[in-house]
Design a protein around this motif. Structure first.
Motif, PDB file in Angstrom:
ATOM      1  N   SER A 100       0.840  -1.224   0.000  1.00 18.26           N
ATOM      2  CA  SER A 100       0.000   0.000   0.000  1.00 18.26           C
ATOM      3  C   SER A 100       0.863   1.258   0.000  1.00 18.26           C
ATOM      4  O   SER A 100       0.585   2.218   0.704  1.00 18.26           O
ATOM      5  CB  SER A 100      -0.946   0.005   1.210  1.00 18.26           C
ATOM      6  OG  SER A 100      -1.949  -0.968   1.084  1.00 18.26           O
ATOM      7  N   SER A 101       1.921   1.249  -0.784  1.00 15.59           N
ATOM      8  CA  SER A 101       2.816   2.403  -0.793  1.00 15.59           C
ATOM      9  C   SER A 101       3.372   2.679  -2.177  1.00 15.59           C
ATOM     10  O   SER A 101       4.515   3.116  -2.308  1.00 15.59           O
ATOM     11  CB  SER A 101       3.978   2.163   0.182  1.00 15.59           C
ATOM     12  OG  SER A 101       4.746   1.053  -0.248  1.00 15.59           O
ATOM     13  N   ARG A 106      -2.424   9.891  -1.833  1.00 12.73           N
ATOM     14  CA  ARG A 106      -3.585   9.015  -1.854  1.00 12.73           C
ATOM     15  C   ARG A 106      -3.950   8.609  -3.272  1.00 12.73           C
ATOM     16  O   ARG A 106      -4.316   7.462  -3.528  1.00 12.73           O
ATOM     17  CB  ARG A 106      -4.772   9.701  -1.174  1.00 12.73           C
ATOM     18  CG  ARG A 106      -6.017   8.813  -1.091  1.00 12.73           C
ATOM     19  CD  ARG A 106      -7.083   9.447  -0.234  1.00 12.73           C
ATOM     20  NE  ARG A 106      -7.526  10.721  -0.793  1.00 12.73           N
ATOM     21  CZ  ARG A 106      -8.431  11.513  -0.210  1.00 12.73           C
ATOM     22  NH1 ARG A 106      -8.954  11.161   0.940  1.00 12.73           N
ATOM     23  NH2 ARG A 106      -8.780  12.639  -0.776  1.00 12.73           N
ATOM     24  N   ARG A 155      -1.775   5.687  -4.356  1.00 13.56           N
ATOM     25  CA  ARG A 155      -2.112   4.405  -3.748  1.00 13.56           C
ATOM     26  C   ARG A 155      -3.377   3.805  -4.336  1.00 13.56           C
ATOM     27  O   ARG A 155      -3.542   2.590  -4.365  1.00 13.56           O
ATOM     28  CB  ARG A 155      -2.283   4.576  -2.232  1.00 13.56           C
ATOM     29  CG  ARG A 155      -0.992   4.788  -1.482  1.00 13.56           C
ATOM     30  CD  ARG A 155      -1.205   4.634   0.012  1.00 13.56           C
ATOM     31  NE  ARG A 155      -2.173   5.586   0.536  1.00 13.56           N
ATOM     32  CZ  ARG A 155      -1.873   6.800   0.980  1.00 13.56           C
ATOM     33  NH1 ARG A 155      -0.621   7.211   0.948  1.00 13.56           N
ATOM     34  NH2 ARG A 155      -2.805   7.599   1.444  1.00 13.56           N
ATOM     35  N   SER A 156      -4.301   4.650  -4.788  1.00 12.47           N
ATOM     36  CA  SER A 156      -5.574   4.137  -5.287  1.00 12.47           C
ATOM     37  C   SER A 156      -5.484   3.618  -6.713  1.00 12.47           C
ATOM     38  O   SER A 156      -6.426   3.032  -7.219  1.00 12.47           O
ATOM     39  CB  SER A 156      -6.653   5.236  -5.203  1.00 12.47           C
ATOM     40  OG  SER A 156      -6.320   6.322  -6.055  1.00 12.47           O
ATOM     41  N   ARG A 164      -4.610   0.811   0.785  1.00  9.88           N
ATOM     42  CA  ARG A 164      -4.946   1.320   2.118  1.00  9.88           C
ATOM     43  C   ARG A 164      -4.119   2.552   2.455  1.00  9.88           C
ATOM     44  O   ARG A 164      -2.959   2.650   2.049  1.00  9.88           O
ATOM     45  CB  ARG A 164      -4.703   0.230   3.176  1.00  9.88           C
ATOM     46  CG  ARG A 164      -5.638  -0.956   3.053  1.00  9.88           C
ATOM     47  CD  ARG A 164      -5.316  -2.024   4.090  1.00  9.88           C
ATOM     48  NE  ARG A 164      -6.323  -3.085   4.059  1.00  9.88           N
ATOM     49  CZ  ARG A 164      -6.260  -4.138   3.252  1.00  9.88           C
ATOM     50  NH1 ARG A 164      -5.248  -4.278   2.411  1.00  9.88           N
ATOM     51  NH2 ARG A 164      -7.223  -5.047   3.262  1.00  9.88           N
ATOM     52  N   ASP A 165      -4.707   3.467   3.240  1.00  9.55           N
ATOM     53  CA  ASP A 165      -3.897   4.565   3.739  1.00  9.55           C
ATOM     54  C   ASP A 165      -3.051   4.062   4.898  1.00  9.55           C
ATOM     55  O   ASP A 165      -3.151   2.914   5.328  1.00  9.55           O
ATOM     56  CB  ASP A 165      -4.756   5.778   4.131  1.00  9.55           C
ATOM     57  CG  ASP A 165      -5.724   5.480   5.269  1.00  9.55           C
ATOM     58  OD1 ASP A 165      -5.450   4.570   6.084  1.00  9.55           O
ATOM     59  OD2 ASP A 165      -6.745   6.176   5.353  1.00  9.55           O
ATOM     60  N   GLU A 166      -2.190   4.932   5.422  1.00 13.33           N
ATOM     61  CA  GLU A 166      -1.201   4.488   6.394  1.00 13.33           C
ATOM     62  C   GLU A 166      -1.836   3.922   7.659  1.00 13.33           C
ATOM     63  O   GLU A 166      -1.422   2.871   8.159  1.00 13.33           O
ATOM     64  CB  GLU A 166      -0.284   5.662   6.751  1.00 13.33           C
ATOM     65  CG  GLU A 166       0.930   5.256   7.562  1.00 13.33           C
ATOM     66  CD  GLU A 166       1.919   6.394   7.698  1.00 13.33           C
ATOM     67  OE1 GLU A 166       3.115   6.115   7.820  1.00 13.33           O
ATOM     68  OE2 GLU A 166       1.486   7.556   7.693  1.00 13.33           O
TER      69      GLU A 166
END
Length: 246
Positions: free
Chosen positions: A34-35, A40, A43-44, A67-69
């Motif tokens: 997720s990085s 954002r 990541r999406s 996912r966010d952090e």
């Protein structure tokens, strides 16, 4: 009940509940980071865009990489807690991360109950130089254990490196866009007892399973993507047919 020596198509968090407590001799896994960018919107994006270079045949997308952090940490604690329950006392957990999520993975393994033992860098040996920058040429394996380990210098004790320099798989030959080299996975697996069950909740291309077969171990594994699950089980079948040599 989780099946041994077959990669099951399943969401890891739910499937891990079917792994018997105290049955696993090692956790070795490469979860979605997720990085794939700093923002954002990065990541999406689709993994086929984030992790694949233009000009090469596109690999299937994989799930769970947006996912966010904060949600990444919370999700990691959930699945790592299930792994902790499933593992034998003293067993090692080796969880891959990149530099962006390294601190979060280290926090998550400890929140799940593991004893944090250190970081094992993987140097890829083939990264591109960047102007006025250090090379971004490493990914990292967070090492932790379920409780205490025996560090007595007795006959048969294992003395493993703290750094591995192994080329990344050639892009044209990869099954998965973020595939780890088989040589690296087999080397890291040396920390596990001979003949034990190795758990990988995010099998991807199935490299952990092939490494287990080639080193005389068993495996339990899950993969959410139907495309990758099929491809990974094909690799497993070839490794078994070859008598443990893929």
């Amino acid at each position: 009940m989780a099946r041994i020596d077959v990669i099951e198509q399943a969401d890891a968090l739910g499937a891990l509940r079917g792994v018997p407590s105290g049955s696993v001799g090692m956790l070795l896994t490469d979860p979605p980071y997720s990085s794939g960018g700093l923002f954002r919107s990065d990541r999406s994006g689709a993994t086929s865009e984030k992790y694949q270079t233009r000009g090469f045949a596109k690999k299937p997308d994989f799930y769970g990489d947006n996912r966010d952090e904060r949600s990444f940490v919370l999700w990691s604690v959930l699945w790592l807690s299930e792994c902790y329950r499933a593992m034998e006392d003293g067993a090692s957990a080796v969880v891959f991360s990149d530099w962006r999520q390294l601190a979060n993975v280290a926090d998550a393994v400890q929140a799940a109950g593991f004893v944090f033992r250190g970081i094992v860098p993987w140097r890829k040996t083939s990264s591109r130089p960047q102007p006025n920058s250090f090379r971004n040429e490493c990914e990292y394996a967070v090492w932790a254990t379920k409780g205490a380990i025996d560090r007595a210098p007795v006959a048969g004790a294992k003395y493993l490196p703290g750094l591995y320099s192994v080329p990344a798989p050639v892009r044209e030959e990869r099954v998965h866009s973020t595939q780890k080299p088989l040589e690296l996975i087999k080397s890291l697996m040396e920390i596990a007892p001979d003949g034990c069950v190795v758990l990988d909740p995010f099998m991807g291309s199935g490299t952990t399973a092939v490494a287990a077969i080639e080193t005389g171990r068993r495996f339990i594994g899950f993969e959410m993507s139907p495309e990758y699950c099929a491809l990974a089980n094909e690799r497993v079948s070839r490794a078994k047919s070859a008598g443990g040599v893929a």
